[in-house]
Design a protein around this motif. Structure first.
Motif, mmCIF file in Angstrom:
data_model
loop_
_atom_site.group_PDB
_atom_site.id
_atom_site.type_symbol
_atom_site.label_atom_id
_atom_site.label_comp_id
_atom_site.label_asym_id
_atom_site.label_seq_id
_atom_site.Cartn_x
_atom_site.Cartn_y
_atom_site.Cartn_z
ATOM 1 N N PHE A 23 10.268 2.906 2.275
ATOM 2 C CA PHE A 23 9.954 2.069 1.052
ATOM 3 C C PHE A 23 9.410 2.467 -0.225
ATOM 4 C CE2 PHE A 23 9.349 -0.320 5.160
ATOM 5 C CZ PHE A 23 10.027 -1.516 4.827
ATOM 6 N N SER A 24 9.859 2.075 -1.432
ATOM 7 C CA SER A 24 9.374 2.383 -2.646
ATOM 8 C C SER A 24 8.302 1.304 -3.000
ATOM 9 C CB SER A 24 10.441 2.291 -3.717
ATOM 10 O OG SER A 24 9.944 2.590 -5.127
ATOM 11 N N GLY A 25 7.167 2.008 -2.998
ATOM 12 C CA GLY A 25 5.954 1.018 -3.324
ATOM 13 C C GLY A 25 5.942 0.105 -4.395
ATOM 14 N N THR A 26 6.468 0.590 -5.438
ATOM 15 C CA THR A 26 6.800 -0.302 -6.840
ATOM 16 C C THR A 26 7.856 -1.312 -6.521
ATOM 17 O OG1 THR A 26 8.238 1.429 -7.869
ATOM 18 C CG2 THR A 26 5.719 1.691 -8.399
ATOM 19 N N THR A 27 8.669 -1.339 -5.626
ATOM 20 C CA THR A 27 9.765 -2.044 -5.504
ATOM 21 C C THR A 27 9.623 -2.981 -4.169
ATOM 22 O OG1 THR A 27 11.189 -0.530 -4.554
ATOM 23 C CG2 THR A 27 11.292 -0.992 -6.817
ATOM 24 N N ALA A 28 8.729 -2.512 -3.257
ATOM 25 C CA ALA A 28 8.364 -3.162 -1.996
ATOM 26 C C ALA A 28 7.843 -4.617 -2.228
ATOM 27 C CB ALA A 28 7.604 -2.552 -1.318
ATOM 28 N N VAL A 40 -0.634 -7.521 0.454
ATOM 29 C CA VAL A 40 0.054 -6.887 1.619
ATOM 30 C C VAL A 40 1.462 -6.671 1.047
ATOM 31 C CG1 VAL A 40 0.678 -9.119 2.477
ATOM 32 C CG2 VAL A 40 0.460 -7.130 3.812
ATOM 33 N N THR A 41 2.189 -5.609 1.615
ATOM 34 C CA THR A 41 3.744 -5.292 1.180
ATOM 35 C C THR A 41 4.464 -5.337 2.561
ATOM 36 O OG1 THR A 41 3.583 -3.051 1.654
ATOM 37 C CG2 THR A 41 2.797 -3.854 -0.628
ATOM 38 N N GLU A 42 5.832 -5.312 2.331
ATOM 39 C CA GLU A 42 6.659 -5.536 3.578
ATOM 40 C C GLU A 42 6.599 -4.117 4.172
ATOM 41 O OE1 GLU A 42 10.781 -5.393 2.224
ATOM 42 O OE2 GLU A 42 10.182 -4.542 0.548
ATOM 43 N N ALA A 43 6.144 -2.910 3.519
ATOM 44 C CA ALA A 43 5.688 -1.642 4.412
ATOM 45 C C ALA A 43 4.552 -1.868 5.308
ATOM 46 C CB ALA A 43 5.593 -0.851 3.313
ATOM 47 N N ASP A 44 3.617 -2.470 4.891
ATOM 48 C CA ASP A 44 2.397 -2.839 5.715
ATOM 49 C C ASP A 44 2.840 -3.694 6.985
ATOM 50 O OD1 ASP A 44 -0.505 -2.439 3.801
ATOM 51 O OD2 ASP A 44 1.197 -3.194 2.751
ATOM 52 N N LEU A 45 3.712 -4.657 6.905
ATOM 53 C CA LEU A 45 4.152 -5.331 7.929
ATOM 54 C C LEU A 45 5.030 -4.723 8.907
ATOM 55 C CD1 LEU A 45 4.688 -8.647 6.005
ATOM 56 C CD2 LEU A 45 2.582 -8.034 7.248
ATOM 57 N N ALA A 46 5.769 -3.717 8.210
ATOM 58 C CA ALA A 46 6.867 -3.180 9.036
ATOM 59 C C ALA A 46 5.959 -1.760 10.046
ATOM 60 C CB ALA A 46 7.683 -2.091 8.160
ATOM 61 N N ARG A 91 -3.071 -1.348 -2.680
ATOM 62 C CA ARG A 91 -2.720 -1.680 -4.097
ATOM 63 C C ARG A 91 -2.096 -0.162 -4.490
ATOM 64 N NH1 ARG A 91 -7.389 -4.583 -3.748
ATOM 65 N NH2 ARG A 91 -7.177 -6.784 -4.400
ATOM 66 N N SER A 92 -2.729 1.086 -4.105
ATOM 67 C CA SER A 92 -2.174 2.369 -4.607
ATOM 68 C C SER A 92 -0.573 2.420 -4.202
ATOM 69 C CB SER A 92 -3.187 3.257 -3.918
ATOM 70 O OG SER A 92 -4.399 3.402 -4.396
ATOM 71 N N PHE A 93 -0.269 2.050 -2.852
ATOM 72 C CA PHE A 93 0.914 2.132 -2.482
ATOM 73 C C PHE A 93 2.016 1.448 -3.395
ATOM 74 C CE2 PHE A 93 4.524 0.355 -0.042
ATOM 75 C CZ PHE A 93 5.134 1.220 0.612
ATOM 76 N N ALA A 94 1.516 0.085 -3.570
ATOM 77 C CA ALA A 94 2.312 -0.677 -4.566
ATOM 78 C C ALA A 94 2.512 -0.170 -5.770
ATOM 79 C CB ALA A 94 1.766 -2.339 -4.406
ATOM 80 N N GLU A 95 1.579 0.366 -6.360
ATOM 81 C CA GLU A 95 1.529 1.169 -7.602
ATOM 82 C C GLU A 95 2.393 2.475 -7.916
ATOM 83 O OE1 GLU A 95 -2.419 1.701 -8.602
ATOM 84 O OE2 GLU A 95 -2.717 -0.548 -8.967
ATOM 85 N N GLY A 96 2.813 3.161 -6.481
ATOM 86 C CA GLY A 96 3.288 4.196 -6.486
ATOM 87 C C GLY A 96 2.793 5.548 -6.328
ATOM 88 N N SER A 97 1.389 5.419 -6.213
ATOM 89 C CA SER A 97 0.256 6.392 -5.826
ATOM 90 C C SER A 97 0.729 7.021 -4.619
ATOM 91 C CB SER A 97 -0.850 5.733 -5.930
ATOM 92 O OG SER A 97 -1.863 6.749 -5.541
ATOM 93 N N ARG A 98 0.277 8.132 -4.512
ATOM 94 C CA ARG A 98 0.332 8.903 -3.280
ATOM 95 C C ARG A 98 -0.925 8.960 -2.352
ATOM 96 N NH1 ARG A 98 1.696 14.921 -3.491
ATOM 97 N NH2 ARG A 98 -0.027 14.930 -5.178
ATOM 98 N N THR A 99 -2.056 8.250 -2.910
ATOM 99 C CA THR A 99 -3.454 8.208 -2.132
ATOM 100 C C THR A 99 -3.448 6.768 -1.203
ATOM 101 O OG1 THR A 99 -4.412 7.212 -4.172
ATOM 102 C CG2 THR A 99 -4.481 9.509 -3.798
ATOM 103 N N TRP A 100 -2.469 6.652 -0.374
ATOM 104 C CA TRP A 100 -2.737 5.574 0.705
ATOM 105 C C TRP A 100 -2.562 6.366 2.025
ATOM 106 C CZ3 TRP A 100 1.838 5.554 3.500
ATOM 107 C CH2 TRP A 100 2.853 5.896 2.709
ATOM 108 N N ALA A 101 -3.052 5.627 3.066
ATOM 109 C CA ALA A 101 -3.070 6.337 4.402
ATOM 110 C C ALA A 101 -2.844 5.355 5.472
ATOM 111 C CB ALA A 101 -4.444 6.979 4.422
ATOM 112 N N HIS A 102 -2.613 6.012 6.520
ATOM 113 C CA HIS A 102 -2.318 5.557 8.000
ATOM 114 C C HIS A 102 -4.003 5.601 8.555
ATOM 115 C CE1 HIS A 102 1.578 4.527 7.170
ATOM 116 N NE2 HIS A 102 2.046 5.685 7.074
#
Length: 266
Positions: A23-28, A40-46, A91-102
């Motif tokens: 997923f692209s964070g800015t377009t998810a 929450v984004t579709e990536a979180d749910l997937a 929020r970082s994921f949705a902004e296109g940042s790389r500082t998100w984690a599982h």
């Protein structure tokens, strides 16, 4: 006992990274949760859907607690429970940042015994099993040994520096730095990149569980803001903030903090 669980979490985290990075964070697609609980984004749910299928199937006797799954009291009767944040730092994921984690953990009788924090866009995989030390990309890590607070670099949000959080309203001097993912902040302390971290608000278990073990296995100290050990799989899965650091900085921070929160600080 922890080693097979740890490998399971590592495999699951790597698979989670493959899904999230499709997923692209800015377009998810993105939604706001009720009651101001954040996005929450579709990536979180997937990612959550994959983990909720993979992990309980591998350990059918374990309970389940995840940010993106409706909570059930069934987990309270389990000796072991998965504690999962599919994407910490949405929020970082949705902004296109790389500082998100599982952030993936297993707790047994309230204590975390296996943990992984994985940042796929930074190729950073932090891992720990109880009694086996902590690693970053399979290399051993340990916390900073600094013992002077004035020289310390501490990961914390700005509201934590308000006087009401500190004894006699005296805010100590140290260099404050911020990273959006709470799990990543804890991992950076375990790595020794920063000397400590703190969050003084009531905090969800899934943001903290993995980092708690990784810091302790990296020879650091980790507690709630009152200095009490962190215990997990609570009926209400919230904790009274977090302080984590090497022993020197930990002691200097904790002795100056008010043990109870006067309000909410992120």
């Amino acid at each position: 006992m922890p080693a097979p669980d740890l490998q399971l979490l590592i495999d699951a985290a790597l698979e989670a990274g493959k899904i999230a990075t499709r997923f692209s964070g800015t377009t998810a697609q993105r939604w706001d949760k009720p009651d101001g609980a954040g996005p929450v984004t579709e990536a979180d749910l997937a990612v959550n859907a994959m983990l909720e299928q993979m992990l309980p199937a591998a350990r059918p006797g374990y309970g389940w607690l995840s940010e993106e799954t409706e909570d059930s009291a069934d987990r309270l009767s389990k000796d072991r429970v998965f504690i999962i944040d599919p994407i910490d730092g949405t929020r970082s994921f949705a902004e296109g940042s790389r500082t998100w984690a599982h952030s993936l953990a297993i707790a047994e009788q309230g204590e975390v015994t296996a943990a992984v924090i994985y940042l796929p866009l930074r190729n950073l995989l932090y891992a720990a099993a109880k009694g086996q030390g902590a690693t970053l990309n399979t290399e051993k890590i340990r916390v900073s040994e600094l013992g002077v607070l004035e020289s310390a670099e501490v990961l914390a949000a700005k509201p934590n520096m308000q006087p009401q959080h500190w004894r006699q309203g005296q805010v100590p001097e140290f260099k404050r730095i911020y990273r959006p993912s709470l799990a990543y902040r804890m991992a950076l302390v375990a790595q020794g990149r920063f000397d400590g971290m703190m969050t003084l608000r009531s905090s969800w278990e899934w943001d903290i569980a993995a980092g708690d073990l990784i810091i302790r296995e990296a020879l650091g100290r980790c507690s709630d803001r009152a200095g009490l050990p962190l215990r997990f799989n609570n009926a209400i899965p919230r904790l009274n903030g977090v302080i984590a650091a090497g022993s020197g900085v930990y002691g200097l921070l904790s002795e100056q903090l008010e043990p109870e929160s006067p309000g909410i600080a992120p």
